[in-house]
Scaffold this motif. Structure first.
Motif, PDB file in Angstrom:
ATOM      1  N   GLN A  34       0.811  -1.215   0.000  1.00 51.02           N
ATOM      2  CA  GLN A  34       0.000   0.000   0.000  1.00 51.02           C
ATOM      3  C   GLN A  34       0.847   1.269   0.000  1.00 51.02           C
ATOM      4  O   GLN A  34       0.381   2.322  -0.415  1.00 51.02           O
ATOM      5  CB  GLN A  34      -0.964  -0.004   1.184  1.00 51.02           C
ATOM      6  CG  GLN A  34      -2.056  -1.039   1.028  1.00 51.02           C
ATOM      7  CD  GLN A  34      -3.153  -0.840   2.039  1.00 51.02           C
ATOM      8  OE1 GLN A  34      -3.604   0.271   2.267  1.00 51.02           O
ATOM      9  NE2 GLN A  34      -3.596  -1.928   2.649  1.00 51.02           N
ATOM     10  N   GLY A  35       2.087   1.176   0.437  1.00 51.70           N
ATOM     11  CA  GLY A  35       2.963   2.338   0.458  1.00 51.70           C
ATOM     12  C   GLY A  35       3.255   2.902  -0.921  1.00 51.70           C
ATOM     13  O   GLY A  35       3.624   4.066  -1.049  1.00 51.70           O
ATOM     14  N   VAL A  36       3.110   2.097  -1.963  1.00 57.50           N
ATOM     15  CA  VAL A  36       3.363   2.588  -3.321  1.00 57.50           C
ATOM     16  C   VAL A  36       2.070   2.882  -4.072  1.00 57.50           C
ATOM     17  O   VAL A  36       2.094   3.331  -5.204  1.00 57.50           O
ATOM     18  CB  VAL A  36       4.246   1.604  -4.136  1.00 57.50           C
ATOM     19  CG1 VAL A  36       5.605   1.449  -3.481  1.00 57.50           C
ATOM     20  CG2 VAL A  36       3.571   0.266  -4.315  1.00 57.50           C
ATOM     21  N   MET A  37       0.937   2.646  -3.424  1.00 58.44           N
ATOM     22  CA  MET A  37      -0.361   2.913  -4.050  1.00 58.44           C
ATOM     23  C   MET A  37      -0.785   4.353  -3.795  1.00 58.44           C
ATOM     24  O   MET A  37      -0.462   4.923  -2.761  1.00 58.44           O
ATOM     25  CB  MET A  37      -1.431   1.982  -3.471  1.00 58.44           C
ATOM     26  CG  MET A  37      -1.205   0.534  -3.747  1.00 58.44           C
ATOM     27  SD  MET A  37      -2.469  -0.453  -2.923  1.00 58.44           S
ATOM     28  CE  MET A  37      -1.819  -2.092  -3.199  1.00 58.44           C
ATOM     29  N   GLY A  38      -1.530   4.898  -4.739  1.00 60.53           N
ATOM     30  CA  GLY A  38      -2.079   6.227  -4.540  1.00 60.53           C
ATOM     31  C   GLY A  38      -3.135   6.213  -3.443  1.00 60.53           C
ATOM     32  O   GLY A  38      -3.730   5.180  -3.138  1.00 60.53           O
ATOM     33  N   PRO A  40      -6.265   7.322  -3.244  1.00 58.25           N
ATOM     34  CA  PRO A  40      -7.621   6.823  -3.544  1.00 58.25           C
ATOM     35  C   PRO A  40      -7.697   5.291  -3.573  1.00 58.25           C
ATOM     36  O   PRO A  40      -8.664   4.701  -3.095  1.00 58.25           O
ATOM     37  CB  PRO A  40      -7.929   7.420  -4.922  1.00 58.25           C
ATOM     38  CG  PRO A  40      -7.058   8.623  -5.026  1.00 58.25           C
ATOM     39  CD  PRO A  40      -5.803   8.266  -4.276  1.00 58.25           C
ATOM     40  N   VAL A  41      -6.664   4.649  -4.107  1.00 56.54           N
ATOM     41  CA  VAL A  41      -6.651   3.183  -4.167  1.00 56.54           C
ATOM     42  C   VAL A  41      -6.509   2.606  -2.760  1.00 56.54           C
ATOM     43  O   VAL A  41      -7.208   1.668  -2.374  1.00 56.54           O
ATOM     44  CB  VAL A  41      -5.529   2.674  -5.093  1.00 56.54           C
ATOM     45  CG1 VAL A  41      -5.415   1.165  -5.034  1.00 56.54           C
ATOM     46  CG2 VAL A  41      -5.774   3.146  -6.520  1.00 56.54           C
ATOM     47  N   HIS A  46      -9.067  -0.233   1.790  1.00 54.57           N
ATOM     48  CA  HIS A  46      -9.351  -0.286   3.230  1.00 54.57           C
ATOM     49  C   HIS A  46     -10.802  -0.708   3.505  1.00 54.57           C
ATOM     50  O   HIS A  46     -11.088  -1.288   4.542  1.00 54.57           O
ATOM     51  CB  HIS A  46      -9.052   1.066   3.882  1.00 54.57           C
ATOM     52  CG  HIS A  46      -9.287   1.074   5.359  1.00 54.57           C
ATOM     53  ND1 HIS A  46      -8.438   0.427   6.240  1.00 54.57           N
ATOM     54  CD2 HIS A  46     -10.265   1.615   6.110  1.00 54.57           C
ATOM     55  CE1 HIS A  46      -8.903   0.584   7.472  1.00 54.57           C
ATOM     56  NE2 HIS A  46      -9.994   1.307   7.425  1.00 54.57           N
ATOM     57  N   HIS A  47     -11.677  -0.431   2.567  1.00 58.28           N
ATOM     58  CA  HIS A  47     -13.096  -0.754   2.753  1.00 58.28           C
ATOM     59  C   HIS A  47     -13.495  -2.063   2.088  1.00 58.28           C
ATOM     60  O   HIS A  47     -14.687  -2.302   1.871  1.00 58.28           O
ATOM     61  CB  HIS A  47     -13.958   0.401   2.231  1.00 58.28           C
ATOM     62  CG  HIS A  47     -13.738   1.670   3.010  1.00 58.28           C
ATOM     63  ND1 HIS A  47     -14.188   1.838   4.302  1.00 58.28           N
ATOM     64  CD2 HIS A  47     -13.075   2.805   2.695  1.00 58.28           C
ATOM     65  CE1 HIS A  47     -13.819   3.027   4.747  1.00 58.28           C
ATOM     66  NE2 HIS A  47     -13.140   3.631   3.789  1.00 58.28           N
TER      67      HIS A  47
END
Length: 164
Positions: A34-38, A40-41, A46-47
């Motif tokens: 997730q550290g390299v994801m934007g 919004p993604v 998370h949901h």
């Protein structure tokens, strides 16, 4: 600073430390998960209940060896000396290990290591918490942890001199 921003800053610092420690041992490290994801993604993931929510933080290679690393900052109780790992993360990581056929290590603040198999085999379910995702945690005695140097090797001689 919001609590998420504070947790992220602490997590980022731990990832940087683990990256530094691995590089001193001759490993090449890349950010992952997730550290390299934007944003919004990351927020959308998370949901969901997707296993992608628990993608490890780093991927590292040395020679032909490749490992995945999930950094766990502030996940060790100083009183009970147990490491905590979310049960949902362990489930996702066991699937990832089976799919990729690569090892995955949880790296805690003191550089103790556990694998998803260790967490599942030695862990006992802890109480649910309102922090994080709210899912149950597995609590693993720190005495079951592997040593960082035992898995990744000792720092190179030049790296030790650079620190001194």
């Amino acid at each position: 600073m919001s609590s998420f921003q504070q947790r992220k800053a602490i997590g980022d610092a731990h990832e940087q430390r683990v990256t530094h420690e691995l590089k001193q041992r001759g490993w090449h490290v890349s950010p992952w998960g997730q550290g390299v994801m934007g944003e919004p993604v990351r927020l959308a993931l998370h949901h969901t209940t997707s296993s992608l929510r628990w993608t490890p933080d780093l991927i590292a290679a040395r020679e032909r060896q490749v490992v995945m690393i999930d950094c766990k900052s502030r996940m060790t109780s100083q009183t009970s000396r147990r490491h905590a790992v979310e049960r949902a993360a362990v489930t996702a990581h066991l699937q990832l290990v089976a799919w990729t056929q690569l090892p995955l290590y949880y790296v805690f603040d003191n550089l103790d290591l556990l694998t998803p198999h260790d967490a599942l085999g030695y862990g006992q379910e802890g109480p649910r918490t309102t922090a994080g995702s709210g899912t149950p945690y597995l609590l693993v005695p720190a005495t079951r942890a592997l040593g960082f140097d035992d898995v990744f090797g000792p720092p190179a001689a030049g790296a030790l001199q650079a620190v001194a």
